[in-house]
Write a protein that holds these residues in place. Structure first.
Motif: not given
Ligand SMILES: [Zn+2]
Lengths: 773, 384
Positions: A410, A667, A725
């Motif tokens: 994150l 996430m 990501r």
């Protein structure tokens, strides 16, 4: 020209080569001028004079709008960044009303005792300058007995918290008749803190509050204040169960703010290991403090706060430089009130140069403005991020915020996508007042307070719960009413803040002492403090002597070890209902009730630092059972994602699902405004219920708090972020900053990153193809 | 929420294995009638029980100040008092705790004791129950309870408020616990009604139900009409006010010195003091030299209130052997006996005790002031 000087120091800092190496992006929030409105014409003369005496000739536009709404007796929520004069939004209409109507009363609720005390001090100042003799009394667990009676009988403004309302005031409403009969305003500050389990409870406490107010013939107006969240109106309406207007424009002036995104340099590019965000934050804070920039450093735990503050002070006490007049204080919950006050005062008058804090300083305690805020790791939510960032910034001149990322997926996501922060598209706060456990608990409390009448409205399924409780013998139905029919005092057993009121108490028995050093809920205790486990508290290691669940005790003894323990937890899942299938098509997405049976039968001993596995031990504890809400993704053989999984060998397919699940969990907080800890996950190659590959993600609070439902709605956004990501992660084959650490049995598959990446992409494709974009 | 809460609750319940309450409803009314109860209104029952009072009947007016300083000067005849006690559905406070049974006892002119009990058959009859009770409580000159100041009376107020009934003006309230504590805390320790019954009335209740079990019996009665245990509750409640009436008379006579019982004379004197200070003084004087010095301390307080300095000084030899006792003896020796040598001796003992206290319990501000004072006194005395 102090401001210009600070601006220069910030510029110097940002161009320092030691800093620049980690700076990924620098964003600016432009300055904004104040916009004013006139004081209301009909404002009570005494109050108007007091306002002018305190140099309030005008109001900011949001304060004026709050006044207008309050006078029209409309319920409303004000969105207020730090230092925007929010207290006047409620103090002005409330004091005016109390002056005009001698019978009128108001209730102020704050989430913590510390905030109530601050508010009372501020309110008293205003009352004094207006020469008003209204008793504004704090009524909470610390209020002395003699003062309680005074509060009940003569206070015009009662300042309290939801817990006290729940367990002290509402069950004893007959002692508060005058107060409830005259109740005109209910002020709820820091509304954003009422989310999740706590918020779901508080919403039910408000239902009870309104019910008692109605009983005594009053219909109070709600004034709510909140920091930035994605859905202030939705949350406010869910909390108070009424239609709420919002005031979102802010008339307070704002100087320029610089927000820097700092990623600690890579130490091991292959494994994706970076320098620690705590160490880097400390280094950056020291640089700023040495320049004379007043700085607040936010850390995630109490322990980190203590350690960082002591490191900084040690560094500054070096007699060979002239930094020894720089003083840094740790600030966290658990400080004594006067310790806390001294730090706050030192920050306001400048004798304290810097502070290291947990999120205890996030809430609206007044410490004046600091020049810079450093955030060591993502604070858990967007609204926390902005609350902490708001601690930097004075009336004039630039301020600086530095976000120092940790290695978690994150944090790394925000480093690559700083615009996600800047768009201020904050997460939505969710509550579920109809959580069957929470709701049922509060129906009990409400029945204790006043018998329910036939046809009464209280939540959505009152009659079902009344029947349920009547059958259970806690209520008695007679003569068209439901009466409390138990010898107990229900509020006493119901805590608003934790899953269960009866926690395990951790007792240190080292050298024959018997001191309590911690507390833990039972499910966590079974996984963390089983017999022979290593329990770490304030940097010390303890060995668990005995976990005695029946008596709610865990006895530990201090002992130095070179390893820590990690329970191997097995989750047995049993889907109880498929209540919602929000999509369906190429993938089955299910929301339903689930029975989670967690058992830990063995644990690993892992060496500190290297995390090397040096042995196993057995755990002898009964499994923990919980019914809650879950969200499930079922790969139903129709979509491309399912086909892809089939194309992999069994083991590789498992490895891929594990990585996918791990990314989903890390996430999810991006969109759900929840903590990583609030979710449980499991994946099944061939699920017992669906007989297909499936991924479960469930709410770890019994009965659920709305996370499973939200997960279903936000899946697309969460997976898109996860995909991003993965694409950007510096690692080669997957690392803790993306798909997590691989289990030993998957060590054959070197490039897990690629297969997880592909699975996420295909799930997104399937979703979009089913028209769920 | 897309799913029915009812279904979810069912599942939760089946997991918790919550037993379903038996819904056996039998004819409560018949049973109550058989047990001597009369229905006076819908769901409201009344029963009377007359017994010959074993207590000596008090015919002269009772001075209520004996029980509470707030009632100074007020008097009432014994048969114009009522003795009152509630049985409740729970032991905590709060608006969900209700009283379902009340006993109001009173003496008749010929010394009988009559107990009237009010009982509500179910929750909806509470208003009728309270109205009936109020009319009983309003008649006498004063209401006597045991621990009523913190339990029965506040509860009555909560129940009246819950039913939106105005209490109007209630007679004076006497909580007998207050006097009982003064008299018996030192001698009995536990001042519960039960231990007073045993010690003062020589009464043992057979098969009495403990107060903590009362709520469960009432809930069981509501659900099943089980009268067997309920009768225990009725009896328990009636016995409570009977004992209360008898204890009241005994305690009153003890305060007047008409009945001799083992009690703490210092406490006795403090009660007597609001009736007749001379009586209190005599009680304390009788005790001088026969106790650990508490009587002397109490008497000294009484003397200083009336500015009787010399008599106060003369009490010194009866004081306890603590710092204050030795210090007072030192002053007594110096001023009354004119014996500075003895005075010095006592001052030094006082100093010794004070030093030891400071060491053990820490040095407070008062201690250091006293330390200073004694030291100066010693220096002065040595200078003779
Ligand atoms: Zn990676």
């Amino acid at each position: 020209m102090k401001t210009a000087k600070t601006d220069n120091k910030i510029k110097e800092f940002l161009s320092d080569a030691d800093v620049a190496i980690g700076l990924k992006s620098i964003k600016k929030l432009p300055a904004q001028a104040a916009s004013f409105a006139e004081l209301p014409e009909n404002l009570n003369a005494g109050l108007a004079a007091a306002m002018k005496a305190r140099a309030y000739e005008k109001l900011y536009i949001h304060q004026r709008k709050a006044w207008d709404f309050a006078m029209q007796r409309r319920d409303f929520v004000v969105l207020t960044p730090t230092a925007s004069g929010k207290t006047l939004c409620y103090n002005l209409p409330v004091l005016h009303t109390l002056m005009e109507d001698p019978e009128a009363r108001a209730l102020y609720l704050f989430p913590t005792k510390a905030l109530s005390q601050d508010q009372q001090a501020e309110l008293n100042e205003l009352l004094e300058s207006a020469e008003l003799k209204f008793p504004a009394v704090t009524y909470d667990g610390d209020t002395p007995r003699a003062q309680r009676k005074m509060a009940r009988e003569s206070a015009r403004i009662v300042i309290s918290n939801p817990d006290m309302l729940h367990s002290g005031i509402l069950p004893n409403h007959t002692k508060w008749i005058q107060f409830f009969a005259g109740l005109k305003f209910i002020v709820i500050d820091e509304m954003h803190s009422y989310r999740g389990v706590f918020g779901s409870h508080v919403a039910n406490v408000f239902r009870r509050l309104l019910r008692i107010a109605r009983h005594y013939g009053s219909d109070p107006v709600f004034i709510l204040c909140s920091a930035t969240i994605g859905n202030p109106v939705e949350l406010a309406e869910a909390l108070v169960g009424r239609k709420i207007d919002a005031i979102t424009e802010n008339g307070a002036p704002r100087p320029e703010k610089i927000i820097a995104f700092y990623n600690p340099p890579l130490v091991d590019p292959v494994q994706g290991i970076r320098r620690s965000s705590a160490d880097e934050s400390m280094r950056l804070s020291a640089k700023l403090l040495e320049k004379g920039v007043r700085t607040i450093l936010f850390a995630r735990s109490r322990l980190k706060v203590e350690i960082l503050a002591s490191y900084l002070n040690k560094r500054f006490s070096n007699i060979y430089n002239n930094n020894n007049n720089i003083r840094v204080e740790p600030y966290r919950s658990g400080l004594l009130p006067n310790e806390r006050r001294n730090i706050e005062k030192g920050l306001r008058d400048g004798t304290v140069s810097g502070v290291v804090s947990t999120n205890a300083l996030e809430l609206g305690i007044d410490i004046g403005g600091l020049d810079a805020a450093i955030l060591a790791a993502w604070p858990g939510s967007m609204s926390s991020f902005w609350q902490q960032a708001g601690r930097a910034g004075r009336r004039q001149g630039q301020s600086l915020v530095v976000f120092v990322a940790s290695a978690s997926p994150l944090d790394q996501f925000y480093i690559e996508n700083p615009e996600r922060c800047m768009e201020a598209k904050a997460e939505s706060a969710r509550i579920d007042p109809e959580n069957p456990y929470i709701y049922t608990d509060h129906v009990k409390c409400a029945a204790f307070e006043l018998p329910f009448k036939e046809g009464e409205v209280f939540g959505s399924e009152l009659e079902s719960v009344l029947d349920f409780l009547t059958e259970g013998g806690v209520l008695r139905q007679s003569g068209g009413r439901w009466f409390w029919a138990s010898a107990s005092y229900p509020a006493e057993k119901i805590s608003l803040r934790s899953a269960s009121a009866d926690n395990i108490v951790i007792v240190d028995t080292t050298k024959g002492q018997n001191s309590v050093i911690g507390e833990m809920d039972i499910p966590s205790a079974k996984e963390l403090v089983f017999d022979d486990a290593i329990y770490i508290h304030k940097g010390r290691q303890y060995v668990v002597q005995k976990l005695d669940i029946e008596n709610r005790h865990c006895f530990v003894e201090a002992r130095e070890t070179n390893y820590y323990t990690d329970a191997v937890v097995k989750n047995d899942l049993k889907l109880l209902s498929e209540d919602e299938k929000p999509f369906g098509g190429l993938l089955d997405l299910v929301v339903g009730d689930i029975l989670v049976r967690s058992s830990a039968e063995k644990y690993k001993k892992l060496r500190f630092h290297s995390n090397e596995n040096i042995g196993y031990g057995e755990i002898f504890l009964p499994p923990e059972e919980m019914q809650t809400r879950t969200f499930a993704i079922v790969f139903n053989n129709k979509g491309q994602a399912a086909l892809f999984l089939q194309s992999l060998g069994e083991m590789e397919s498992a490895s891929c699902l594990a990585g996918f699940t791990s990314m989903l969990r890390s996430m999810a907080p991006l969109e759900l405004l929840c903590d990583y800890q609030d979710l449980g996950t499991a994946w099944r190659l061939r699920d017992d219920h669906f007989l297909l590959p499936s991924v479960y993600i469930w709410d770890r609070y019994p009965g659920g708090t709305g996370l499973a439902e939200a997960m279903a709605q936000k899946l697309d956004a969460i997976l898109s972020a996860a995909y991003k990501r993965l694409e950007h992660c510096d690692c080669q084959y997957g690392c803790p900053s993306c798909i997590g650490v691989a289990e030993e049995r998957f060590s054959n598959f070197k490039d897990r990153k690629a297969s997880v990446n592909r699975l996420i992409k295909l799930v997104l494709t399937d979703l979009h193809a089913s028209g769920q974009g | 929420m897309g799913t029915s809460l009812r279904a979810r609750l069912e599942r939760i319940r089946s997991m918790e294995k919550q037993p379903k309450a038996a819904a056996l409803q039998t004819d409560k009314q018949e049973k109550l009638s058989a047990a001597g109860w009369q229905q006076t209104a819908d769901g409201l029952w009344e029963r009377q029980d007359k017994s010959h009072s074993l207590a000596a009947f008090e015919t002269s007016a009772i001075k209520l100040a004996a029980f509470s300083k707030n009632l100074a000067g007020r008097e009432a005849l014994l048969n114009n008092l009522c003795f009152f006690d509630f049985e409740t559905s729970g032991l905590s406070g709060g608006s969900g705790n209700i009283a379902f049974l009340a006993a109001v006892g009173s003496f008749t002119n010929n010394g009988d004791f009559v107990v009237r009990q009010l009982f509500m058959e179910d929750y909806p009859y509470e208003a009728a129950f309270l109205n009936s009770l109020l009319s009983l409580l309003k008649k006498p000159a004063a209401i006597v309870t045991y621990n009523g100041a913190s339990f029965d009376m506040p509860l009555l107020n909560v129940r009246l408020a819950m039913n939106q009934i105005s209490p109007g003006k209630l007679p004076a309230h006497i909580d007998l616990l207050h006097a009982a504590r003064r008299l018996f805390r030192k001698t009995l320790g536990d001042c519960s009604l039960k231990s007073l019954e045993t010690e003062l009335l020589g009464l043992f209740r057979h098969n009495d139900i403990p107060g903590s079990e009362v709520p469960a019996v009432w809930f069981d009665f509501l659900k099943t009409g089980n009268m067997a245990k309920m009768e225990n509750v009725f009896r328990h409640n009636a016995l409570d006010v009977m004992s209360l009436g008898r204890l009241f008379v005994i305690i009153y006579n003890a305060i007047l010195g008409k009945v001799i019982c083992t009690c703490d004379e210092v406490g006795l004197a403090s009660l007597q003091n609001s009736l007749d200070p001379q009586m209190a003084e005599n009680t304390l004087k009788d005790k001088l030299g026969k106790d650990d010095g508490r009587a002397a301390m109490a008497l000294a307080k009484l003397y200083s209130k009336n500015n009787r300095k010399t008599e106060r000084l003369a009490l010194a030899p009866y004081y306890p052997e603590n710092f204050h006792g030795f210090y007072a003896r030192s002053i007594y020796a110096e001023k009354l006996l004119l014996d500075s040598k003895a005075s010095l001796l006592y001052a030094e003992r006082a100093l010794g005790v004070l030093k030891a206290d400071a060491e053990r319990f820490g040095n407070t501000k008062t201690r250091s002031i006293m330390l200073d004072r004694v030291r100066r006194k010693i220096i002065r005395l040595k200078g003779y």
